[in-house]
Design an enzyme around this catalytic site. Structure first.
Site, PDB file in Angstrom:
ATOM      1  N   GLU A 165       0.818  -1.308  -0.180  1.00  0.00           N
ATOM      2  CA  GLU A 165      -0.066   0.100   0.009  1.00  0.00           C
ATOM      3  C   GLU A 165       0.899   1.476  -0.072  1.00  0.00           C
ATOM      4  O   GLU A 165       1.272   1.820   1.261  1.00  0.00           O
ATOM      5  CB  GLU A 165      -0.968   0.026   0.972  1.00  0.00           C
ATOM      6  CG  GLU A 165      -1.812   1.097   1.227  1.00  0.00           C
ATOM      7  CD  GLU A 165      -2.738   1.407   2.437  1.00  0.00           C
ATOM      8  OE1 GLU A 165      -2.655   0.361   3.337  1.00  0.00           O
ATOM      9  OE2 GLU A 165      -3.536   2.292   2.471  1.00  0.00           O
ATOM     10  N   LYS A 186      -2.504  -2.024  -2.965  1.00  0.00           N
ATOM     11  CA  LYS A 186      -3.656  -1.302  -2.536  1.00  0.00           C
ATOM     12  C   LYS A 186      -3.191   0.501  -2.704  1.00  0.00           C
ATOM     13  O   LYS A 186      -2.446   1.051  -2.024  1.00  0.00           O
ATOM     14  CB  LYS A 186      -3.793  -1.402  -1.190  1.00  0.00           C
ATOM     15  CG  LYS A 186      -4.844  -0.389  -0.403  1.00  0.00           C
ATOM     16  CD  LYS A 186      -5.195  -1.169   0.727  1.00  0.00           C
ATOM     17  CE  LYS A 186      -6.117  -0.341   1.639  1.00  0.00           C
ATOM     18  NZ  LYS A 186      -6.834  -0.843   2.471  1.00  0.00           N
TER      19      LYS A 186
HETATM   20  P1  13P Z   1      -9.547   4.040   3.961  1.00  0.00           P
HETATM   21  O1  13P Z   1     -10.414   3.210   2.831  1.00  0.00           O
HETATM   22  O2  13P Z   1     -10.308   4.619   4.999  1.00  0.00           O
HETATM   23  O3  13P Z   1      -8.653   4.952   3.406  1.00  0.00           O
HETATM   24  O4  13P Z   1      -8.464   2.853   4.577  1.00  0.00           O
HETATM   25  C1  13P Z   1      -8.007   2.030   4.110  1.00  0.00           C
HETATM   26  C2  13P Z   1      -6.873   1.598   4.745  1.00  0.00           C
HETATM   27  O5  13P Z   1      -6.584   0.372   5.083  1.00  0.00           O
HETATM   28  C3  13P Z   1      -5.724   2.633   4.867  1.00  0.00           C
HETATM   29  O6  13P Z   1      -4.600   1.972   5.308  1.00  0.00           O
END
Ligand code: 13P
Length: 340
Positions: free
Chosen positions: A178, A220
């Site tokens: 991510e 992500k």
């Molecule tokens: P949000 O969809 O609220 O941004 O959270 C996703 C997430 O895991 C952030 O690390």
């Protein structure tokens, strides 16, 4: 099972048509922030009640194939004594775990951040695996400003994501990678595009250097949008075109699935933007899906208000958002469906 077979089986269970991931992995300070507006104190018991409510939602597994949990949740149980990771599996939802330990300023790159938690990660992962986790999540954060992210921020964060991903795969855990480019600021959509392109190129170069098997990863990312404080917002079609364009430039076709974060978009925006991508892109190499935290949980949280009598209505609110995002996976969501 060999590690490779394990990883492949997890990917197959997580990457499903019409489904996405629920992010319920808020750290203690973040969940306290989410509970505050509804006057719920962030105690271990309240967090257990809330996360049990989410995971026991009837039919959740029709639209959700994976759930990201916080460490504490792995050892918590539903009211009838079922461990929460087992509850997820019962619903056909793969349990996963956030493994990073949060961000700190990156020395010599003012304004940039770096995420901690690599030391001892392999040992922690082995414990999480015994507790039922089959995938992990690690978040690096990139603020957009005139001089951020800096070249050092881009390189250092990519290295950390790659080390994390390689360690996960060595113990049979699928890594969700991510790189979150933050929505905060008044930057244009073009500036967001430019930053995401640089960030994702660096991430995939690093993943290659560290020998990470891309087929056994999930990305992500953030969507390409103007900053939250920018004078005008962008239409779902504009977000979709820019996002798919930057992904095609920077994400190898071997990656099976791209599951966006919602990052401060409203629940309806996050669904409409994902929908526009799937409506325009019929032949992309990867699945375009969701891994939303706030955009899935917010309406349910506001319905719940910490009260047992709102339990069912809160589950209905979660189910609705999961269902609408499930429709967005096929490009079949429409605004009128919000009224159902
Ligand atoms: P949000 O969809 O609220 O941004 O959270 C996703 C997430 O895991 C952030 O690390």
């Amino acid at each position: 099972m060999s590690i490779q077979t394990d990883l492949q089986a997890t990917i197959e269970d997580m990457v499903k048509k019409g489904k996405g991931i629920l992010a319920a992995d808020e750290s203690d300070p973040t969940i306290a922030k989410r509970f505050k507006p509804i006057n719920v104190e962030s105690t271990e018991e309240n967090r257990r009640i809330w996360r049990s409510l989410l995971l026991t939602t009837p039919g959740l597994g029709d639209f959700i194939s994976g759930v990201i949990l916080f460490e504490e949740t792995l050892t918590q149980k539903t009211d009838d004594g079922t461990p929460l990771p087992q509850m997820a599996e019962k619903q056909g939802i793969v349990p996963g775990i956030k493994v990073d330990k949060g961000k700190i300023p990156l020395v010599n790159a003012p304004g940039d951040m770096i995420t901690q938690g690599l030391d001892g990660l392999a040992d922690r992962l082995k414990v999480y695996k015994e507790q039922g986790a089959r995938f992990a999540k690690w978040r690096e954060v990139y603020p957009i400003d005139t001089h951020n992210p800096k070249p050092l921020g881009v390189t250092a964060n990519a290295e950390v994501l790659a080390r994390y991903a390689a360690i996960c795969q060595s113990v049979g855990i699928v890594p969700i990678v991510e790189p979150e480019v933050l929505i905060d600021g008044d930057h244009t959509i073009d500036r967001c595009f430019e930053v995401i392109e640089v960030v994702q190129h660096a991430v995939y170069q690093a993943l290659h250097r560290y020998g990470v098997i891309l087929e056994h990863t999930i990305l992500k990312p953030s969507m390409v949008t103007p900053g939250k404080e920018h004078a005008t917002s962008a239409s779902p079609e504009e977000v979709a075109e820019n996002t798919v364009k930057v992904l095609r430039r920077s994400v190898p076709a071997a990656v099976p699935s791209i599951n966006f974060l919602s990052g401060g978009q409203t629940d309806e925006e996050a669904t409409a933007n994902l929908n526009a991508m799937n409506a325009m892109s019929t032949n992309q190499p990867w699945e375009l899906s969701f891994s939303y935290g706030r955009a899935l949980q917010q309406p349910a949280l506001h319905t719940w208000q910490g009260k047992a009598e709102n339990h069912k209505a809160a589950q209905d609110a979660l189910h609705k958002r999961a269902r609408l995002n499930g429709a967005a996976r096929y490009g079949k969501y429409a605004m009128e469906m919000e009224k159902d």
